[in-house]
Write an enzyme that holds these catalytic residues in place. Structure first.
Site, PDB file in Angstrom:
ATOM      1  N   ASP A 135       0.887  -1.196  -0.159  1.00 57.61           N
ATOM      2  CA  ASP A 135      -0.267  -0.191   0.094  1.00 57.61           C
ATOM      3  C   ASP A 135       0.698   1.432  -0.314  1.00 57.61           C
ATOM      4  O   ASP A 135       2.094   1.164   0.347  1.00 57.61           O
ATOM      5  CB  ASP A 135      -0.857   0.114   1.263  1.00 57.61           C
TER       6      ASP A 135
ATOM      7  N   GLU B 209       3.496   1.298   2.585  1.00 55.22           N
ATOM      8  CA  GLU B 209       4.437   0.101   2.738  1.00 55.22           C
ATOM      9  C   GLU B 209       4.531  -0.782   3.698  1.00 55.22           C
ATOM     10  O   GLU B 209       5.642  -0.627   3.866  1.00 55.22           O
ATOM     11  CB  GLU B 209       5.834   0.679   2.291  1.00 55.22           C
TER      12      GLU B 209
HETATM   13  C1  NOJ Z   1       8.305   2.553   6.301  1.00 54.53           C
HETATM   14  C2  NOJ Z   1       7.200   3.363   5.653  1.00 54.53           C
HETATM   15  O1  NOJ Z   1       7.997   3.892   4.601  1.00 54.53           O
HETATM   16  C3  NOJ Z   1       6.500   3.723   6.558  1.00 54.53           C
HETATM   17  O2  NOJ Z   1       5.184   3.796   5.808  1.00 54.53           O
HETATM   18  C4  NOJ Z   1       6.089   3.177   7.193  1.00 54.53           C
HETATM   19  O3  NOJ Z   1       4.960   3.758   8.165  1.00 54.53           O
HETATM   20  C5  NOJ Z   1       6.930   2.071   8.228  1.00 54.53           C
HETATM   21  N1  NOJ Z   1       8.347   1.386   7.149  1.00 54.53           N
HETATM   22  C6  NOJ Z   1       6.392   0.539   9.149  1.00 54.53           C
HETATM   23  O4  NOJ Z   1       6.290  -0.157   8.567  1.00 54.53           O
HETATM   24  C1  NOJ Z   2       6.717   6.854   3.856  1.00 53.33           C
HETATM   25  C2  NOJ Z   2       5.200   6.985   3.761  1.00 53.33           C
HETATM   26  O1  NOJ Z   2       4.524   5.250   4.021  1.00 53.33           O
HETATM   27  C3  NOJ Z   2       4.754   6.714   2.374  1.00 53.33           C
HETATM   28  O2  NOJ Z   2       3.664   7.323   1.697  1.00 53.33           O
HETATM   29  C4  NOJ Z   2       6.227   7.548   1.738  1.00 53.33           C
HETATM   30  O3  NOJ Z   2       6.262   7.785   0.016  1.00 53.33           O
HETATM   31  C5  NOJ Z   2       7.247   7.254   1.995  1.00 53.33           C
HETATM   32  N1  NOJ Z   2       7.907   7.231   3.445  1.00 53.33           N
HETATM   33  C6  NOJ Z   2       8.533   8.822   1.636  1.00 53.33           C
HETATM   34  O4  NOJ Z   2       8.159  10.021   1.940  1.00 53.33           O
END
Ligand code: NOJ
Ligand code: NOJ
Length: 453
Positions: A183, A186
């Site tokens: 999603d 991520e």
């Molecule tokens: C990094 C992701 O970009 C973020 O959205 C996520 O919550 C964390 N990893 C934990 O999985």
């Molecule tokens: C984590 C977020 O969850 C994701 O949506 C985003 O693309 C990355 N950080 C980078 O900003």
């Protein structure tokens, strides 16, 4: 009848009231203008970094805790989208050509998940470490951004490059639309509302710009678009009255029990089908989802208690990333949602107040002597149309006020702000936070210009 003294007092009172209101509004307008310039500069500073290739959009200058010094396909597309209607962009150092060049390069770069690869190193090579992949929303977002550039007008050479990139991205959507992926946050492998709605919109708009030289079939585009639309309908939970963000989870998300997620609202905004009946900012089901999310965050965060303003908004209730806080970009998305609905009602007021959308509309409605009732069609009452548009703009402004409260005096926004005390947290100067500010304010300006005329 009022006697002279009372009349006099009343007039003074009214003057004082208008004075306060306009000082208040001017104060907000001034801040918005200043913050708009700061946001532009911050975005420009995060594009084409000195140690990277031209056209790279770093998600944030932060290189540790968290390390966001990468080009995310999603963030980059949303950032360039925010620049399309920006007067300063065309005269800035930042060039669309660079973004096109870099986008083509990463499309062709060898990577672990092809076009579903979420992020690239600033030298254009794929990031091959452990990561949540594939993330299939990226190509769709790039299509939506590039199509919008085409609409606004580009040079012939840019048009050719854009066509080449779009053709590749649409071919990817056609062959991967049925596939589960990770999603927008991520975290979870499943079928996602967000991924599906942006894919559906990319195909719908792509069909309108179809190029006969593309080696893809327009009939396939329409067939897959229709499949995605059907699939999106399955996300509606009629016993809960909201769109579930994810169906058929297969991996990840141990901490996430809820399926109520602001990514649904982001999906409706990023898909940009604002005049459509379904899956748009006018859709009663999107508005019902938005209201339930708002209530959730209103109750959840300490900083939202006893607030006169609108609540700070996060991703989802059981989020734990950096402590699970409100985000700038999700709170700004709520401002934009209100402005976009206001704009849509101005263009087409044929809009019915329903059981599903009334709680959202009532939350915004700030007119004391008239009440909104289920069954009212806004088209049939121009007084209601004006008052609803005004209420929506005011409510949008309240979300901007909340963001303002948590923005530093220099105008910096990171990714999150603490649910306990409002201080900035996680990646500093998140490019996407500033992009969200630009698109919210652009819509606000468009609607204010039209209402005043
Ligand atoms: C990094 C992701 O970009 C973020 O959205 C996520 O919550 C964390 N990893 C934990 O999985
Ligand atoms: C984590 C977020 O969850 C994701 O949506 C985003 O693309 C990355 N950080 C980078 O900003």
């Amino acid at each position: 009848m009022l006697d002279g003294g009372l009349l006099h007092k009343n007039i003074i009172f009214l003057f004082a009231l208008f004075f306060c209101l306009s000082v208040f509004a001017t104060d907000l307008n001034n801040w918005i203008q200043k913050e708009y310039l700061v946001s532009q500069q911050k975005i420009f500073a995060n594009i084409s970094p000195a140690d990277g290739l031209p056209g790279v959009v770093i998600a944030s200058p932060s290189r540790q805790d968290p390390n966001y010094y990468f080009h995310w396909v999603r963030d980059a597309a949303l950032v360039f989208y925010s620049l399309i209607n920006d007067a300063h962009f065309r005269s800035s150092e930042i060039s669309l050509d660079d973004y096109l060049y870099f986008s083509r390069r990463v499309q062709l770069a060898p990577s672990l998940s092809g076009l579903g690869e979420p992020r690239f190193n600033v030298d254009g090579s794929a990031f091959n470490g452990l990561w949540a992949r594939p993330q299939n929303d990226g190509p769709a977002l790039r299509v939506l951004t590039l199509l919008h550039f085409l609409e606004i007008g580009v040079h012939q050479s840019q048009r050719e490059k854009i066509n080449e990139i779009i053709e590749t991205d649409i071919a990817f959507i056609l062959s991967h639309a049925a596939e589960a992926s990770f999603d927008i946050w991520e975290e979870i492998r499943a079928d996602h509302f967000y991924t599906r709605i942006v894919q559906m919109a990319a195909l719908k708009k792509g069909i309108l710009h179809f190029d006969v030289n593309w080696k893809i079939s327009i009939f396939d585009c329409e067939a897959v678009r229709a499949e995605l639309e059907n699939a999106l309908n399955k996300h509606w939970l009629s016993e809960k009255n909201y769109f579930s963000i994810s169906l058929n989870r297969t991996e990840g998300g141990a901490n996430k029990v809820t399926d109520l997620d602001t990514a649904v609202i982001l999906g409706a905004l990023h898909a940009g089908l604002d005049q459509d009946f379904y899956f748009s900012v006018r859709d009663e089901k999107i508005l019902a989802t938005a209201q339930q999310l708002e209530n959730t965050f209103q109750n959840l965060y300490e900083i939202n208690q006893n607030l006169e303003m609108a609540p700070a908004i996060g991703r989802y209730a059981d989020d734990v990333y950096f402590g699970g806080n409100p985000w700038y970009l999700t709170t700004l998305a709520y401002a934009e949602l209100h402005y976009r609905l206001a704009k849509s009602l101005l263009v087409n007021p044929d809009f019915l107040v329903t059981e599903l959308n009334i709680s959202f509309l009532k939350q915004a409605w700030n007119i004391k002597n008239k009440t909104l009732e289920v069954g009212l069609n806004i088209k049939n009452d121009s007084a209601f149309q004006k008052l609803l548009i005004k209420s929506l703009i005011d409510r949008g402004d309240q979300f901007i006020e909340t963001v303002r409260l948590h923005t530093t005096s220099e105008g910096s926004m990171s990714e999150q702000f603490s649910r306990k005390n409002g201080y900035a947290l996680s990646a500093r100067d998140l490019t996407w936070s500033y992009a969200s500010f630009l698109t919210a304010v652009q819509t606000r300006n468009e609607i204010l210009n039209r209402v005043v005329q």
